[in-house]
Enzyme design. Structure first.
Site, PDB file in Angstrom:
ATOM      1  N   CYS A 349     -10.040  -7.030  -1.741  1.00 14.31           N
ATOM      2  CA  CYS A 349      -9.844  -5.933  -0.784  1.00 14.31           C
ATOM      3  C   CYS A 349     -10.537  -4.641  -1.189  1.00 14.31           C
ATOM      4  O   CYS A 349     -11.113  -3.953  -0.348  1.00 14.31           O
ATOM      5  CB  CYS A 349      -8.356  -5.706  -0.525  1.00 14.31           C
ATOM      6  SG  CYS A 349      -7.435  -4.978  -1.894  1.00 14.31           S
ATOM      7  N   HIS A 412      -2.899  -2.806  -1.284  1.00 16.88           N
ATOM      8  CA  HIS A 412      -3.980  -3.266  -0.413  1.00 16.88           C
ATOM      9  C   HIS A 412      -4.858  -2.063  -0.095  1.00 16.88           C
ATOM     10  O   HIS A 412      -4.359  -0.946   0.094  1.00 16.88           O
ATOM     11  CB  HIS A 412      -3.437  -3.885   0.867  1.00 16.88           C
ATOM     12  CG  HIS A 412      -4.494  -4.371   1.803  1.00 16.88           C
ATOM     13  ND1 HIS A 412      -5.561  -5.139   1.380  1.00 16.88           N
ATOM     14  CD2 HIS A 412      -4.682  -4.178   3.131  1.00 16.88           C
ATOM     15  CE1 HIS A 412      -6.337  -5.406   2.409  1.00 16.88           C
ATOM     16  NE2 HIS A 412      -5.826  -4.830   3.484  1.00 16.88           N
ATOM     17  N   ASP A 435     -10.124  -2.246   8.617  1.00 14.59           N
ATOM     18  CA  ASP A 435      -9.852  -3.095   7.455  1.00 14.59           C
ATOM     19  C   ASP A 435     -10.759  -4.313   7.521  1.00 14.59           C
ATOM     20  O   ASP A 435     -10.630  -5.148   8.420  1.00 14.59           O
ATOM     21  CB  ASP A 435      -8.382  -3.516   7.447  1.00 14.59           C
ATOM     22  CG  ASP A 435      -7.974  -4.188   6.149  1.00 14.59           C
ATOM     23  OD1 ASP A 435      -8.861  -4.499   5.329  1.00 14.59           O
ATOM     24  OD2 ASP A 435      -6.767  -4.411   5.955  1.00 14.59           O
TER      25      ASP A 435
END
Length: 814
Positions: A349, A412, A435
């Protein structure tokens, strides 16, 4: 089949050829710049009698100063590329074979996004440049991807901010200097310019194709642009800053990973343009930062196409590069272009987020990396994260039926991109969440956003795009269920405390750089949510629940039973690698009667996504608490009990559960922490180093563990100083437990010559007058084939943010 539908089908079929030509061209250009082999030349012959263009000069470097693009390496190349921002005029000159006569000569400009109007039949010429052949998307005036501007003798240009225009700025013998205005709504991309020449009143025209590509980007300096950002300090940070931090670690101990975004590198802008083509976002929609941001979130990952990065959370990176080994985006883009657009292995991530920052900033979209500590992954749109445990307190992966994929990531990392939202009600512009980490599909593709941060805060889950998913990431309630033989469905709910989803959201602070600590950390939790537990926070959650049908059943909860025993799990900030730690729970019986308590404490190594890898230790106990008695439960975990079981990032998850026999009171809590990494010392031998002079730098650290680290490797990177470079190193001896006076430091020396400085940020000094340098030391394997280690630091003498980790007991090379 109609002609219209036939043309549409042909355009769709041609797109793969167009993409292939584009990536071949970008790869070839990158190689040529590396070898300095020269440049392409193009042009076209004109019919006798017509005015003939000898040279077209775009003044790439002069225009770049006004357009805030002077930092791009392509502009400063031996053959400068024109990079412009919309909403501003630019100058370019045409030199003819004779003097231009406005009374008899007809002159007009044609700008095309996509394939140029010139279509030579020579296929080899087509392969040299993707936008010169018939394989690309067709520009059209009606789609605003083709612009035709007649050159007249008018003195002023239009004041309309949404229109192109041109005027003659100066005439000097055979040279005419033109000023062209780019509207603030122009499509972003790679444009071409065609000069059309003829006689006034004649339909016969001759074309001259300017050899220079024209990149048109978003303009956060222009008030009429949808990405306009009002404050110069913010633009310097979110558009111009080539380095920064991506935050990992834990909510109590955030750890800033230094990252070189490198948005001005010569491999990045071409790579970003290719990714836009790969997204298949129509050229007509590329004036919208909303559409482009959504496309970026899809093509940074390679799940649905041949995007930039392949995600890997398996801990097996033998056929690629481990995500934690990357120090910046440039090496990723170079590998992507040189391989002909083959997705790069591997990312997680924070790598997806960092490369998203790079792509957004190179296109002119203000962007920041955001870390959400304790990030919920709600897979069933219930706005809850459900976890199931057996009677021994061990988590049941997948739940009782194997289909529950809800999880809480320790952290995250995603992105905020700055833009207006004319597609949403007023008040929802500003920061928008995107994202690129492939978690869930959105409209059949792995992408997420843009979602208004303001909409997330207010629980407006009905607004585009993907707002319910992001709302759950920062607001979902965690529900624990434990096996219960007396329950009709086999499980009973536990009351949970202390582990708050969206516990803390952070980003890098504007204009601040802290090389030793976290003074450059900005807590933006209040931008995403109201204070946890406040009335506003609960009202916001309930407001969101009304918009999510499945969530309603989870929030119609019964009243809590009377609780007369208090439980408190002691939170752990961090533990130095090589030392033991303890799981501790404090209990207090506040009643006037004895209580029988059953408790389970456990600690496990986990991936940062929250997935359990190894159980480190578990203890189960039943005991009686006398009235008003206090008790402390503690489980000690030693070095030997975790040494061979840790994985990426050195994260540990702690669970504690208890129930009271007499009152049926239940309780559950969880916590996580990461091990503290050893300090990497960096010392410049020549102090201070100077621009253009070679300097020697020494990097050293101590191995705190009782194992030999073998096959070690340093990765060194510094913008304007050193492109990504790997340096192999010998074994690192175990020094843990040795007297401080006898410990031997692991040391390597490197020499560097500073080639450039960056005026946009004074902290680019190394340590006084040059750009920064980042170093990764990654001992890959111990003599037991069970130890991986990663240490990271920027190469200033006062650097913090080091990474040290152990990963699974297999023979793996990064």
């Amino acid at each position: 089949m109609s002609t219209r539908s036939g043309n549409a089908l042909r355009n769709e079929d041609d797109h793969p050829n167009y993409l292939r030509n584009m990536i071949l061209n970008f790869s070839s250009d990158l190689e040529k710049r590396r070898r300095r082999d020269g440049t392409l030349k193009s042009g076209s012959d004109v019919e006798p009698g017509h005015l003939k263009v000898d040279i077209a000069e775009m003044y790439a470097r002069d225009n770049s100063k006004e357009h805030h693009t002077e930092l791009y390496e392509l502009v400063n190349d031996a053959s400068p590329t024109t990079i412009l921002r919309r909403g501003l005029p630019f100058f370019f000159a045409l030199r003819f074979d004779r003097a231009y006569d406005a009374t008899k000569d007809s002159l007009r400009l044609q700008f095309d996004l996509g394939e140029s109007a010139q279509r030579p039949q020579n296929r080899s010429f087509i392969c040299c440049h993707p936008l010169r052949g018939p394989d690309g998307p067709r520009p059209a005036v009606t789609k605003e991807t083709r612009v035709i501007l007649p050159v007249t003798d008018k003195k002023e240009m239009t004041s309309q901010t949404t229109q192109w225009d041109v005027k003659i700025h100066r005439e000097d013998d055979k040279t005419v200097t033109l000023q062209v205005k780019i509207p603030a709504t122009a499509q972003v991309g790679l444009w071409r310019c065609l000069v059309q020449i003829g006689f006034t009143g004649s339909d016969v025209k001759s074309d001259f194709l300017c050899k220079d590509d024209i990149y048109i980007l978003f303009n956060p300096w222009c008030p009429d642009d949808a990405v306009f950002m009002d404050h110069e300090d913010s633009r310097k940070e979110y558009v111009l800053n080539e380095t920064g931090k991506v935050w990992t670690g834990s909510a109590r101990k955030p750890l800033g990973r230094r990252w070189i975004f490198g948005q001005f590198d010569d491999a990045v802008l071409p790579g970003a343009m290719y990714l836009l083509e790969l997204s298949k976002l129509s050229h007509a929609e590329r004036g919208s930062p909303v559409k482009i941001a959504r496309a970026i979130s899809a093509v940074i990952n390679a799940n649905d196409d041949l995007g930039l990065l392949v995600g890997n959370w398996s801990n097996d990176y033998r056929d690629g590069i481990a995500p934690h080994s990357w120090t910046g985006s440039v090496a990723i883009f170079e590998q992507y272009l040189k391989s002909g657009g083959r997705p790069v292995k591997y990312g997680q991530c924070w790598v997806f987020s960092a490369t998203t920052v790079t792509v957004c900033r190179t296109l002119g979209i203000p962007c920041r990396s955001v870390t959400n500590y304790v990030s919920a992954h709600d897979t069933d749109s219930s706005l809850t994260v459900d976890k199931y445990f057996d009677i021994h307190g061990e988590e049941i992966q997948g739940g009782p039926d194997g289909h529950c994929s809800d999880s809480c990531w320790n952290y995250h990392v995603w992105n905020d991109a700055w833009m207006s939202r004319p597609d949403l009600p007023k008040g929802n512009g500003g920061w928008q969440v995107i994202d690129a980490t492939p978690q869930e599909q959105s409209d059949a593709l792995f992408r997420c956003g843009p979602a208004s941060v303001e909409a997330v805060k207010r629980g407006k889950v009905g607004l585009a795009y993907d707002t319910p998913f992001i709302f759950a990431e920062v607001n979902a309630d965690v529900c624990h269920f434990q096996e219960d033989t007396n329950s009709d469905w086999g499980f009973s709910a536990l009351n949970i405390s202390q582990y708050t989803v969206g516990k803390r959201l952070v980003t890098k602070r504007v204009g601040v750089d802290d090389d030793e600590g976290d003074a450059d950390l900005e807590d933006i939790t209040d931008q995403y949510k109201y204070t946890e537990g406040s009335e506003l926070e609960r009202l916001t959650v309930l407001n969101a629940v009304r918009g999510v049908e499945k969530a309603k059943q989870y929030y119609n909860l019964p009243k809590e039973e009377e609780e007369d025993i208090s439980f408190s799990l002691v939170e752990i900030d961090t533990v130095p690698y090589g030392e033991g730690f303890a799981v501790t729970v404090h209990l207090h019986n506040k009643s006037e009667a004895a209580r029988t308590v059953s408790a389970v404490l456990s600690a496990s190594s986990v991936y940062y996504t929250g997935v359990t890898v190894h159980l480190l230790k578990r203890a189960q106990r039943q005991f009686v608490l006398q009235p008003n008695q206090r008790e402390v439960l503690q489980v000690d975990i030693s070095l030997n009990e975790y040494l061979d079981k840790m994985v990426d990032h050195g994260l540990v998850k702690i669970y504690a559960m208890a129930n009271v026999q007499e009152t049926k009171q239940t309780w559950g809590a969880e916590d996580d922490f990461s091990f503290k990494k050893p300090k990497l010392n960096v010392q410049c031998v020549q102090d201070p180093p100077r621009l253009g002079q070679e300097s020697q730098v020494t990097f050293s650290f101590l191995n705190p563990l009782p194992v030999i680290l073998t096959e070690c490797q340093f990765t060194i990177e510094g913008h304007g100083l050193q492109r990504p470079k790997n340096v192999n190193y010998s074994d690192v001896k175990p020094e843990a437990g040795a007297p401080r006076t006898t410990q031997e430091r692991t040391t390597t020396d490197e020499s560097f010559q500073t080639k450039q400085t960056n005026k946009s940020r004074t902290s680019y000094v190394f340590p006084a007058h040059s750009p920064p340098l980042w170093v990764v030391c990654s001992p890959v394997r111990s003599t037991k084939d069970s130890y991986h280690n990663l240490v990271k630091t920027p190469a200033r003498r006062r650097r913090g943010g080091y990474y040290f980790q152990r990963v699974a007991r297999y023979k793996r090379l990064f």
